[in-house]
Design an enzyme around this catalytic site. Sequence first.
Site, PDB file in Angstrom:
ATOM      1  NE  ARG A 124     -12.211 -10.432 -20.010  1.00  0.00           N
ATOM      2  CZ  ARG A 124     -13.510 -10.686 -19.107  1.00  0.00           C
ATOM      3  NH1 ARG A 124     -14.056 -12.149 -18.648  1.00  0.00           N
ATOM      4  NH2 ARG A 124     -13.581  -9.925 -18.323  1.00  0.00           N
ATOM      5  NE  ARG A 157     -15.958  -6.484 -20.326  1.00  0.00           N
ATOM      6  CZ  ARG A 157     -16.514  -7.535 -19.572  1.00  0.00           C
ATOM      7  NH1 ARG A 157     -16.088  -8.795 -20.245  1.00  0.00           N
ATOM      8  NH2 ARG A 157     -16.459  -7.069 -18.410  1.00  0.00           N
ATOM      9  NE  ARG A 168     -14.810  -6.061 -13.980  1.00  0.00           N
ATOM     10  CZ  ARG A 168     -14.526  -6.589 -15.049  1.00  0.00           C
ATOM     11  NH1 ARG A 168     -13.515  -5.939 -15.601  1.00  0.00           N
ATOM     12  NH2 ARG A 168     -15.139  -8.120 -15.454  1.00  0.00           N
TER      13      ARG A 168
HETATM   14  P1  AMP Z   1     -18.914  -9.094 -16.446  1.00  0.00           P
HETATM   15  O1  AMP Z   1     -19.098  -8.619 -18.709  1.00  0.00           O
HETATM   16  O2  AMP Z   1     -19.691  -9.906 -16.383  1.00  0.00           O
HETATM   17  O3  AMP Z   1     -18.010  -8.875 -16.063  1.00  0.00           O
HETATM   18  O4  AMP Z   1     -20.390  -7.608 -16.559  1.00  0.00           O
HETATM   19  C1  AMP Z   1     -19.543  -6.342 -16.579  1.00  0.00           C
HETATM   20  C2  AMP Z   1     -20.418  -5.437 -16.166  1.00  0.00           C
HETATM   21  O5  AMP Z   1     -21.687  -5.457 -15.948  1.00  0.00           O
HETATM   22  C3  AMP Z   1     -20.252  -5.484 -14.342  1.00  0.00           C
HETATM   23  O6  AMP Z   1     -19.053  -5.005 -13.465  1.00  0.00           O
HETATM   24  C4  AMP Z   1     -21.788  -4.639 -14.257  1.00  0.00           C
HETATM   25  O7  AMP Z   1     -20.638  -3.155 -14.080  1.00  0.00           O
HETATM   26  C5  AMP Z   1     -22.564  -5.335 -14.596  1.00  0.00           C
HETATM   27  N1  AMP Z   1     -22.938  -6.700 -14.510  1.00  0.00           N
HETATM   28  C6  AMP Z   1     -23.372  -7.093 -15.237  1.00  0.00           C
HETATM   29  N2  AMP Z   1     -24.691  -7.852 -14.023  1.00  0.00           N
HETATM   30  C7  AMP Z   1     -25.156  -7.788 -13.054  1.00  0.00           C
HETATM   31  C8  AMP Z   1     -25.713  -8.072 -12.553  1.00  0.00           C
HETATM   32  N3  AMP Z   1     -26.105  -9.059 -12.658  1.00  0.00           N
HETATM   33  N4  AMP Z   1     -25.917  -6.638 -11.431  1.00  0.00           N
HETATM   34  C9  AMP Z   1     -25.180  -5.633 -11.667  1.00  0.00           C
HETATM   35  N5  AMP Z   1     -24.295  -5.616 -12.392  1.00  0.00           N
HETATM   36  C10 AMP Z   1     -23.951  -6.647 -14.120  1.00  0.00           C
END
Ligand code: AMP
Length: 210
Positions: A124, A157, A168
């Site tokens: 990605r 990222r 993750r």
């Molecule tokens: P994402 O871009 O959705 O993959 O989010 C990146 C990171 O942000 C995740 O691995 C978490 O550390 C944090 N994060 C995003 N959304 C949430 C959520 N709703 N609850 C907890 N952590 C979040």
Amino acid sequence: MDITVFLGAPGSGKGTQAKRLAQQGGFVHFSTGDILRAAINEKTEVGLKAKGFMDRGELVPDDIMIAIIESALGRTGGKRVLLDGFPRTVPQAEALDKNAKTAVARALYFQVPNPALIARLTGRRVCKNCGEPYHAVTLKPKQDGVCDRCGGPVIQRSDDTEEVVKRRLEVFESQNNKLLAYYEKSRKLKAFDGDRPIEALQKELLRALQ
Ligand code: AMP
């Protein structure tokens, strides 16, 4: 408010689909991951608190996330809402439903097998400015490293490395069944085969959103 939540593993296509639907109009898209990354760039208090969790692939605590989404939902401009990356835990889901105004109308779950998720996440790329998603092999920008939409730099990222991706996905697995059960109970859950071309999935999503 008409709120749809997109559920699915990191890399299952939630952000890609939500961005495209929002670009076509009618929907506003909130990505909690994007909101947190912006907070980190701006070095806000929330950003400083969240950074360590994100770098390790762990979840940011629920109280921080619930405050973020409550503030975002005050800025919908009257449009229908797509939430991508929220909720990730049952307490987050409950926080939305506690208030009749922000109760979730439908939960759309994107199913993608693990090997495909790993290939998507480690390949990605994303525009640092506008968040437009790309892939090193399957979805390259026209000019290497330059965003087609805004001309910004296309980067990887810091949490899309193999080691953090593994964590993750584990964190996702640990919460996902409980979250699916939560929405199944209220008959709001609909599952989609997410291992398909972007356009094909988008057509089906649009049907479910009508
Ligand atoms: P994402 O871009 O959705 O993959 O989010 C990146 C990171 O942000 C995740 O691995 C978490 O550390 C944090 N994060 C995003 N959304 C949430 C959520 N709703 N609850 C907890 N952590 C979040």
